[in-house]
Scaffold this motif. Structure first.
Motif, PDB file in Angstrom:
ATOM      1  N   PRO A  36      46.892   9.826 -44.682  1.00  0.00           N
ATOM      2  CA  PRO A  36      47.345   8.430 -44.632  1.00  0.00           C
ATOM      3  C   PRO A  36      48.864   8.274 -44.624  1.00  0.00           C
ATOM      4  O   PRO A  36      49.380   7.158 -44.705  1.00  0.00           O
ATOM      5  N   VAL A  37      49.595   9.381 -44.568  1.00  0.00           N
ATOM      6  CA  VAL A  37      51.061   9.382 -44.474  1.00  0.00           C
ATOM      7  C   VAL A  37      51.680   8.599 -45.637  1.00  0.00           C
ATOM      8  O   VAL A  37      52.457   7.653 -45.442  1.00  0.00           O
ATOM      9  N   ASN A  38      51.279   8.976 -46.859  1.00  0.00           N
ATOM     10  CA  ASN A  38      51.894   8.445 -48.086  1.00  0.00           C
ATOM     11  C   ASN A  38      51.700   6.949 -48.275  1.00  0.00           C
ATOM     12  O   ASN A  38      52.481   6.292 -48.961  1.00  0.00           O
ATOM     13  N   ALA A  39      50.620   6.388 -47.708  1.00  0.00           N
ATOM     14  CA  ALA A  39      50.477   4.934 -47.662  1.00  0.00           C
ATOM     15  C   ALA A  39      49.901   4.324 -48.943  1.00  0.00           C
ATOM     16  O   ALA A  39      50.118   3.143 -49.200  1.00  0.00           O
ATOM     17  N   TYR A  40      49.165   5.087 -49.752  1.00  0.00           N
ATOM     18  CA  TYR A  40      48.412   4.490 -50.856  1.00  0.00           C
ATOM     19  C   TYR A  40      49.232   4.416 -52.142  1.00  0.00           C
ATOM     20  O   TYR A  40      50.157   5.194 -52.354  1.00  0.00           O
ATOM     21  N   ASP A  41      48.826   3.506 -53.027  1.00  0.00           N
ATOM     22  CA  ASP A  41      49.255   3.618 -54.412  1.00  0.00           C
ATOM     23  C   ASP A  41      48.248   4.524 -55.121  1.00  0.00           C
ATOM     24  O   ASP A  41      47.289   5.012 -54.514  1.00  0.00           O
ATOM     25  N   LYS A  99      40.532   6.034 -55.093  1.00  0.00           N
ATOM     26  CA  LYS A  99      39.368   5.418 -54.461  1.00  0.00           C
ATOM     27  C   LYS A  99      38.978   6.189 -53.200  1.00  0.00           C
ATOM     28  O   LYS A  99      37.796   6.517 -52.991  1.00  0.00           O
ATOM     29  N   VAL A 100      39.949   6.496 -52.373  1.00  0.00           N
ATOM     30  CA  VAL A 100      39.675   7.241 -51.143  1.00  0.00           C
ATOM     31  C   VAL A 100      39.289   8.680 -51.478  1.00  0.00           C
ATOM     32  O   VAL A 100      38.369   9.252 -50.873  1.00  0.00           O
ATOM     33  N   GLY A 101      39.964   9.267 -52.446  1.00  0.00           N
ATOM     34  CA  GLY A 101      39.676  10.650 -52.812  1.00  0.00           C
ATOM     35  C   GLY A 101      38.226  10.870 -53.229  1.00  0.00           C
ATOM     36  O   GLY A 101      37.613  11.888 -52.884  1.00  0.00           O
ATOM     37  N   LYS A 102      37.664   9.910 -53.960  1.00  0.00           N
ATOM     38  CA  LYS A 102      36.264  10.034 -54.373  1.00  0.00           C
ATOM     39  C   LYS A 102      35.328  10.084 -53.173  1.00  0.00           C
ATOM     40  O   LYS A 102      34.357  10.848 -53.145  1.00  0.00           O
ATOM     41  N   VAL A 103      35.638   9.299 -52.162  1.00  0.00           N
ATOM     42  CA  VAL A 103      34.809   9.292 -50.953  1.00  0.00           C
ATOM     43  C   VAL A 103      34.990  10.596 -50.180  1.00  0.00           C
ATOM     44  O   VAL A 103      34.010  11.187 -49.710  1.00  0.00           O
TER      45      VAL A 103
END
Length: 361
Positions: free
Chosen positions: A185-190, A196-200
């Motif tokens: 995601p090119v450093n986009a998340y907080d 949240k994404v990592g769990k998926v």
């Protein structure tokens, strides 16, 4: 063998607009061909994609003063000087380093990876996307990549957690078991979005999770690394170069480090970075996204080390193959083979360069 000339061609901008996450505006990529010639007729070359044409024009007088009369075998002394003892990496210094290694390979009639110490003759490739507007487009480019032989695929999605989860699930539904999948995601998340994404991604058994949060957020990266089995990877600070590696390695902040070799100091810096990572039992996965010769510089380092798994190829294939007669492609079984020609191992199309050149310096 002595260096006798340093020249540059400013080339026409790439016709495609590039974008790797939603919050970025589409950008134009500029290209410069740097040529370093010798009294014995050998020439080291590199076509860049990160180099500002104005930067090379400004740097050329100083480069000529530093390089002309030197033996290209003094690449370590030259590169060390250009990066101010590795503290000030730049695209200019990196491009010079790559040209010098190309020169040495041509002089010795060997591909660079053999001069570095060949570790293997091929490496598994992965397709690396630009950003698309819809989920079906990602599924389509994944299918095209699979049909071309790729058995690994990385998404540059929207940089928005819920939207990226949708993309990852859609691609996984079709290609689970067919290709290793990755997300950048090119450093986009907080931090909350990253978890949240990592769990998926853990649920979907993705191969790695790249640059989920700011690379400077060491505590956040360390939390992700300890929380997930899926490997977490960060990109070293291009401003710090090799000096930035210890903070990632000493506390096992991440499972692997990515580097932009055409910024941190070229082939010389990449092989040092690989050794640093190996000492800490950490994967070193250089970016090889770029023009053919930038890709080639990364490929030679990867073929000379053991702690690297995958070679990155931009898709659609060919979007950065500017001015080349030879290009790098994925084999039908998902690998990139070692080049056999000397130096970087891929020939420039000089007729194409002539038509693309807008200014020769």
């Amino acid at each position: 063998m002595k260096i006798t000339s340093v020249k540059a061609h400013v080339l026409k901008p790439n016709e495609r607009k590039f974008r790797w996450k939603e919050e970025w505006a589409p950008m134009t990529i500029h290209h410069v061909l740097l040529r370093i010639g010798t009294d014995e007729g050998h020439e080291g070359v590199c076509i860049t994609w990160l180099l500002d044409p104005g930067a090379i024009e400004t740097a050329l007088p100083g480069l000529r003063e530093l390089l002309i009369g030197r033996d290209p075998h003094e690449v370590e002394a030259i590169s060390y000087k250009l990066t101010d003892s590795l503290r000030s990496p730049s695209a200019v210094a990196s491009t010079v380093d790559i040209c010098l290694w190309d020169l040495m390979g041509k002089y010795h009639k060997e591909p660079i990876y053999r001069l570095l110490g060949a570790a293997r003759p091929r490496i598994k490739a992965y397709a690396s996307t630009i950003m698309y507007d819809t989920v079906p487009e990602y599924v389509q480019i994944a299918q095209e990549s699979y049909d071309q032989g790729f058995r690994a695929f990385k998404l540059h999605a929207f940089g928005v957690p819920d939207k990226d989860i949708e993309v990852c699930r859609a691609v996984h539904k079709v290609f689970n078991g067919k290709m290793d999948l990755m997300l950048d995601p090119v450093n986009a998340y907080d931090r909350l979005g990253a978890f949240k994404v990592g769990k998926v991604l853990e649920e979907l058994d993705f191969y790695w999770y790249e640059a989920p949060i700011a690379d400077s957020d060491l505590n956040g990266l360390a939390d992700l690394t300890r929380s997930f089995k899926i490997p977490i990877t960060a990109v070293e600070s291009v401003a710090e170069g090799l000096r930035g590696y210890p903070k990632y390695l000493s506390g096992h902040v991440v499972d692997s480090i990515r580097s932009v070799g055409d910024w941190i100091g070229g082939i010389s810096a990449m092989r040092k970075a690989a050794g640093l990572c190996e000492a800490f039992n950490t994967k070193y996965e250089p970016h090889s996204y770029g023009t053919t010769l930038v890709q080639a510089a990364h490929l030679h380092v990867m073929l000379a080390i053991h702690n690297c798994d995958l070679f990155e190829i931009p898709v659609p294939q060919g979007i950065l193959d500017v001015g080349m007669k030879d290009v790098i492609r994925c084999t039908s079984d998902g690998y990139v083979e070692a080049p056999t020609k000397p130096g970087l191992g891929y020939d420039i199309d000089w007729d194409a360069i002539k038509s693309l050149t807008v200014k020769e310096i």
